[in-house]
Design an enzyme around this catalytic site. Structure first.
Site, PDB file in Angstrom:
ATOM      1  N   PHE A 109       0.807  -1.221   0.000  1.00 33.65           N
ATOM      2  CA  PHE A 109       0.000   0.000   0.000  1.00 33.65           C
ATOM      3  C   PHE A 109       0.839   1.269   0.000  1.00 33.65           C
ATOM      4  CE2 PHE A 109       0.817  -0.121   4.524  1.00 33.65           C
ATOM      5  CZ  PHE A 109       0.633   1.171   4.990  1.00 33.65           C
ATOM      6  N   LYS A 110       2.090   1.167   0.435  1.00 35.11           N
ATOM      7  CA  LYS A 110       2.937   2.352   0.475  1.00 35.11           C
ATOM      8  C   LYS A 110       3.170   2.938  -0.927  1.00 35.11           C
ATOM      9  CE  LYS A 110       3.524   1.616   4.896  1.00 35.11           C
ATOM     10  NZ  LYS A 110       4.784   1.389   5.579  1.00 35.11           N
ATOM     11  N   ASP A 111       3.045   2.110  -1.967  1.00 35.48           N
ATOM     12  CA  ASP A 111       3.235   2.606  -3.337  1.00 35.48           C
ATOM     13  C   ASP A 111       2.231   3.705  -3.688  1.00 35.48           C
ATOM     14  OD1 ASP A 111       5.385   0.907  -4.160  1.00 35.48           O
ATOM     15  OD2 ASP A 111       3.973  -0.730  -4.469  1.00 35.48           O
TER      16      ASP A 111
END
Length: 461
Positions: A109-111
């Site tokens: 999810f950090k992308d």
């Protein structure tokens, strides 16, 4: 739109300066001076937008000093790197709504935030003819996502600290096999909290920060949180947008950044009944919500390592609102926390906390059992962090309100845990296959502030 610090000691600044500042120069975290609201009519207008178009509508409310055509180009370029046309699709499996946040370059999810932040940095540095040295700490996914967001970009070096041998093997390989000249991986012999404390100390050393033009990619950077707000809106439209009903989001979290984005979406007007804060054994946040006990414990290593955190740095942003936007109270509380390792809250404050959040702590056995049962019943593989959120949702009394569970990483990033639970190693997607055959570059160091400061200084751009 102007930005202020949770600690109240800086003059208001614009969005572009907030992105470049990262951590506020008074040691606090940046927040918008006012939170824009979105009414039902606007929600109806946004309901059918594509993800990039929705991101533009949400982010432009906060990034008012970037020309709209430039902001639109940055956003479109950021999400062109995702492998799903919806960017963050919602799938319904066995009655559970899963918000899949793992379709970016590093499958986490950090992308969603760090592809945007990397492009914002590039745009602003070119505009200002400046350079930057990014320094960040990671418990796993932030590091690789940040590296992939800025690898090879002009005028940027990136230094990422991760706890040595305390991430998943795939997470470590994703970081250390990026050998671009502007990427520096530091494996610190300590915990994630040690890494995070070193980074915050470097940023609080204002002469050092200014001399080396330090930039922040951790969720202390406001743009990180802002980018994550978008997928709360997007998933609500998919699950409840037709009838406008309330939902509950189940969010596996350790550092409070992802769930704070949901809190902000709620404050903007998104119909969120409550946010379900799901933790593993490192449950300082659950203890706070359920018992008013925000006190530091010992970090426990688990099968969900990205949540193996005791000091939730983004919690300060929520404290600012919990304390009625009183920076003096925030400073006083955090000074006390630094001395005692504990925060205390009034009965009225705890009533407010419990109107905003539910919380449940999910241990390793429950996590593994959830992965196994979900796979056995549906054929769908959960990574261990997502399993924490799914278990919390299934085990909580949600009063008939639909729950959206944030699926924060691809299961193949945590193959050992998935294999323990199901007896099967998950198939490696193309982005992960063969990583162990690539050349790697890494510097193993003690978790020592002086040594790491010297290393950054020696290699800074």
């Amino acid at each position: 739109m102007h930005y202020i610090s949770t600690r109240g000691k800086i003059a208001p600044i614009g969005f572009k300066d907030a992105v470049m500042m990262g951590l506020a120069t008074d040691g606090g975290l940046l927040l918008p001076a006012t939170i824009p609201t979105v009414d039902r009519e606007t929600l109806a207008q946004w309901r059918t937008l594509s993800y990039p178009d929705l991101a533009f509508r949400v982010i432009s409310l906060f990034a008012t000093d970037i020309p709209p055509q430039d902001l639109k180009q940055i956003i479109v370029r950021s999400y062109a790197s995702f492998d799903h046309p919806e960017v963050t699709p919602v799938v319904k499996v066995n009655g559970v709504h899963l918000l899949e946040l793992f379709h970016g370059p590093t499958l986490a999810f950090k992308d969603v935030a760090l592809q945007l932040l990397g492009n914002l940095f590039e745009y602003l540095l070119r505009e200002r003819n400046e350079r930057m040295n990014i320094v960040g700490a990671t418990s796993g996914d932030t590091g690789s996502a940040a590296i992939y967001g800025v690898r090879g970009k002009e005028n940027i070096n990136i230094f990422i600290l991760h706890p040595h041998l305390k991430t998943s093997p795939i997470q470590a390989l994703q970081m250390t096999t990026v050998t671009d000249a502007n990427v520096f991986n530091i494996a610190a012999e300590g915990t994630f909290d040690d890494c995070q404390n070193i980074v915050k100390t470097l940023f609080n050393d204002i002469p050092f920060k200014e001399r080396h033009a330090l930039g922040a990619v951790n969720s202390i950077n406001w743009a990180r949180v802002l980018a994550q707000v978008v997928y709360y809106f997007y998933s609500w439209f998919k699950v409840a947008g037709d009838n406008g009903s309330e939902v509950i989001f189940s969010v596996p979290t350790g550092n409070f950044g992802d769930i704070f984005a949901g809190y902000l979406a709620k404050r903007m007007g998104l119909p969120i009944k409550r946010l379900l804060l799901a933790t593993n054994e490192n449950n300082i946040l659950t203890r706070m919500v359920n018992n008013g006990d925000y006190s530091i414990g010992t970090v426990v290593s688990t099968v969900s390592p990205s949540m193996d955190i005791q000091i939730a740095s983004n919690f300060e942003r929520y404290l600012f609102y919990l304390f009625n936007e009183d920076p003096d109270r925030v400073r006083s509380a955090l000074a006390s926390f630094a001395d005692t390792g504990r925060l205390t809250f009034s009965d009225e404050e705890m009533r407010q906390v419990r109107s905003d959040f539910l919380s449940r702590s999910v241990d390793q056995q429950e996590t593994l059992e959830t992965i196994a049962a979900f796979y056995r019943e549906t054929g769908y593989l959960l990574d261990p962090h997502t399993a924490v959120g799914v278990h919390a949702a299934l085990a909580s009394e949600l009063e008939g309100v639909p729950a959206i569970c944030l699926a924060t990483a691809h299961p193949a990033k945590f193959g050992d845990a998935v294999a323990r639970a199901t007896g099967h190693e998950p198939a490696l997607p193309p982005a992960l296959a063969g990583l162990d055959k690539l050349p790697a570059r890494i510097r193993v160091m003690p978790a020592d502030l002086t040594l790491i400061r010297e290393y950054v200084e020696a290699h800074a751009r």
